[in-house]
Design a protein around this motif. Sequence first.
Motif, short mmCIF file in Angstrom:
data_model
loop_
_atom_site.label_atom_id
_atom_site.label_comp_id
_atom_site.label_asym_id
_atom_site.label_seq_id
_atom_site.Cartn_x
_atom_site.Cartn_y
_atom_site.Cartn_z
N ILE A 41 0.80 -1.23 0.00
CA ILE A 41 0.00 0.00 0.00
C ILE A 41 0.84 1.28 0.00
CG2 ILE A 41 -1.65 1.36 1.37
CD1 ILE A 41 -3.07 -1.20 2.09
N PRO A 42 1.92 1.37 0.78
CA PRO A 42 2.69 2.62 0.77
C PRO A 42 3.22 2.99 -0.61
CG PRO A 42 3.30 1.31 2.67
CD PRO A 42 2.42 0.44 1.82
N PHE A 43 3.56 1.99 -1.44
CA PHE A 43 4.06 2.29 -2.78
C PHE A 43 2.94 2.89 -3.65
CE2 PHE A 43 6.84 -1.36 -1.52
CZ PHE A 43 8.03 -0.65 -1.49
N VAL A 44 1.73 2.32 -3.53
CA VAL A 44 0.60 2.83 -4.32
C VAL A 44 0.20 4.22 -3.82
CG1 VAL A 44 -1.79 2.38 -4.99
CG2 VAL A 44 -0.19 0.48 -4.73
N GLU A 45 0.17 4.37 -2.52
CA GLU A 45 -0.17 5.68 -1.94
C GLU A 45 0.83 6.74 -2.38
OE1 GLU A 45 0.56 8.81 0.97
OE2 GLU A 45 1.80 7.02 0.72
N ASN A 46 2.09 6.35 -2.48
CA ASN A 46 3.14 7.27 -2.93
C ASN A 46 2.91 7.71 -4.38
OD1 ASN A 46 6.02 8.34 -2.26
ND2 ASN A 46 6.18 7.43 -4.29
N ALA A 47 2.42 6.76 -5.20
CA ALA A 47 2.15 7.08 -6.61
C ALA A 47 1.03 8.11 -6.73
CB ALA A 47 1.79 5.80 -7.36
N PHE A 48 -0.02 7.98 -5.91
CA PHE A 48 -1.12 8.94 -5.96
C PHE A 48 -0.66 10.31 -5.44
CE2 PHE A 48 -3.88 5.17 -6.15
CZ PHE A 48 -4.74 5.57 -7.15
N LYS A 49 0.23 10.29 -4.46
CA LYS A 49 0.65 11.55 -3.86
C LYS A 49 1.55 12.35 -4.81
CE LYS A 49 3.00 13.49 0.17
NZ LYS A 49 3.75 13.20 1.42
N HIS A 50 2.44 11.66 -5.53
CA HIS A 50 3.45 12.36 -6.34
C HIS A 50 3.20 12.27 -7.84
CE1 HIS A 50 6.03 13.16 -2.88
NE2 HIS A 50 5.76 11.92 -2.47
N GLY A 51 2.16 11.50 -8.25
CA GLY A 51 1.89 11.39 -9.69
C GLY A 51 1.28 12.69 -10.24
N ILE A 52 1.30 12.80 -11.55
CA ILE A 52 0.75 13.99 -12.22
C ILE A 52 -0.21 13.57 -13.33
CG2 ILE A 52 2.78 15.40 -11.71
CD1 ILE A 52 3.65 14.94 -14.62
N ILE A 53 -1.05 14.49 -13.73
CA ILE A 53 -1.99 14.25 -14.83
C ILE A 53 -1.31 14.59 -16.15
CG2 ILE A 53 -4.17 14.98 -15.88
CD1 ILE A 53 -5.23 15.47 -13.07
N VAL A 54 -1.33 13.65 -17.06
CA VAL A 54 -0.74 13.83 -18.39
C VAL A 54 -1.82 13.53 -19.43
CG1 VAL A 54 1.03 13.07 -20.01
CG2 VAL A 54 1.57 13.23 -17.57
N ASN A 55 -2.04 14.48 -20.36
CA ASN A 55 -3.06 14.32 -21.40
C ASN A 55 -4.44 14.03 -20.78
OD1 ASN A 55 -1.11 14.69 -23.42
ND2 ASN A 55 -0.61 12.49 -23.41
N ASP A 56 -4.75 14.78 -19.74
CA ASP A 56 -6.06 14.71 -19.06
C ASP A 56 -6.28 13.44 -18.26
OD1 ASP A 56 -6.77 17.18 -20.15
OD2 ASP A 56 -7.52 16.22 -22.00
N PHE A 57 -5.22 12.63 -18.08
CA PHE A 57 -5.39 11.40 -17.32
C PHE A 57 -4.27 11.23 -16.30
CE2 PHE A 57 -7.92 10.28 -21.09
CZ PHE A 57 -9.07 9.82 -20.48
N PHE A 58 -4.69 10.73 -15.14
CA PHE A 58 -3.74 10.33 -14.09
C PHE A 58 -3.62 8.81 -14.21
CE2 PHE A 58 -2.08 11.55 -9.76
CZ PHE A 58 -1.50 10.34 -9.49
N LEU B 183 5.22 -1.08 -10.23
CA LEU B 183 4.30 0.06 -10.23
C LEU B 183 4.95 1.19 -11.03
CD1 LEU B 183 2.25 1.46 -7.30
CD2 LEU B 183 3.69 3.01 -8.62
N GLU B 184 4.15 1.78 -11.91
CA GLU B 184 4.66 2.87 -12.75
C GLU B 184 3.61 3.98 -12.83
OE1 GLU B 184 6.67 3.52 -17.20
OE2 GLU B 184 5.76 1.59 -16.62
N ASN B 185 4.06 5.22 -12.67
CA ASN B 185 3.15 6.36 -12.77
C ASN B 185 3.87 7.54 -13.43
OD1 ASN B 185 4.35 6.34 -9.80
ND2 ASN B 185 3.97 8.49 -10.33
N ASN B 186 3.06 8.47 -13.93
CA ASN B 186 3.62 9.68 -14.52
C ASN B 186 4.26 10.53 -13.42
OD1 ASN B 186 2.67 9.01 -17.12
ND2 ASN B 186 0.65 9.86 -16.64
N PHE B 187 5.30 11.28 -13.84
CA PHE B 187 6.09 11.95 -12.82
C PHE B 187 6.84 13.12 -13.46
CE2 PHE B 187 10.40 12.03 -10.82
CZ PHE B 187 10.04 12.60 -9.62
N ASP B 188 6.87 14.24 -12.77
CA ASP B 188 7.61 15.40 -13.23
C ASP B 188 8.83 15.58 -12.33
OD1 ASP B 188 8.62 17.79 -14.12
OD2 ASP B 188 6.69 18.83 -14.16
N LYS B 189 9.97 15.20 -12.85
CA LYS B 189 11.19 15.18 -12.04
C LYS B 189 11.59 16.57 -11.57
CE LYS B 189 15.74 13.00 -11.95
NZ LYS B 189 16.71 12.18 -12.69
#
Length: 356
Positions: free
Chosen positions: A271-288, A305-311
């Motif tokens: 769960i902490p990994f998924v929660e981290n993705a929601f906390k730090h992920g970004i919306i790209v092309n109108d989708f998270f 686990l992979e999510n969009n991210f703005d370094k």
Amino acid sequence: MRYCIFLDVQNILFFNFKKITLHLLCWFLVWFFFYFFFSVGTSSKGFLFWFSSILSAISIVSSFVFVYNLIPKYLLIKKYKLFVLYSFYTAVFVTTAVLMTVALGFVFFFNLEYTQMPTLIKSPSVILVTVLLIIALASGFKILKHSYQSLEEKKTIENKFLKTELALKDQELRFLKMQIQPHFLFNTLNTIYGLAIQKNENAPEMILKLSNLLDYILYQVDKPKVFLKDEVAHLEDYISLEKMRFHDTLKVNFIKDIQNENVEVSPMLLIPFVENAFKHGIIVNDFFTININLKVTETKLYFTLENNFDKEKETIQGGIGLENSRKRLEMLYPEKHSLQIIEKENTFKILLEINF
């Protein structure tokens, strides 16, 4: 108080009595050995008694010198030169004493008639070897006893060290859990708060899922292990809550390939990994977008686990959730796991592998 002192004195006296009795028995056996070994070729019981008694005395004195002086004071503390030197002196004493004993027997019991002496008594080397054998046996027993005591002391120290290490590890795990729980709870409540502001019609379902999550966070997490199916169920509840918050802008691709749902894992492992993705992920092309892949065999767990991210805007590596998860994995699955955190310009990826 007086009764305790009396018991201590009684125990000491009993121990000393046992020790003295054991010594007397051992040296009687030594005397018995000399008496029957050198009885070959002679029927003079008086000579045998006298001769065996002197040889026993030589053996006792020499053995005590080695057991209570030379071995503990020099050999065991690696003062080898002094041990060899004093051993040589002791060997000279033993040789001299044996030769004098043979000479006294030759003079007083056999009236200077060499032919009347028993065959074994005529050979001082045989007598010397028997005495040295007794000394060697006593010294060997002392060394073996010391080695055994050293091993026992080492085991005791190692057991105390392991108990202390386990206690510290348990305290550290509790501390990490205490950090993860409020951290995760805070982010979950923020999600609920956002949904409440929107007056979402799914509020009852949302509250039920939150209740299940709170039960898991506050109570189930204290268990050392939980079934994988429970971890996955609460993971899905959390994703459902986030879907209510993001509406149609959230895409979560959760692919599961689980051969055995009854595999036990540490609670709040994923769960902490998924929660981290929601906390730090970004919306790209109108989708998270978040891609999750969980594969579990009889012997291994694979989680990606992979999510969009703005370094440029986010720094995830040092976050509380990920850092605590890393430490927990090191403590719970030492040398049985692999965790890779890949941080690219637009994506953030976690690769976790655990051997059961």
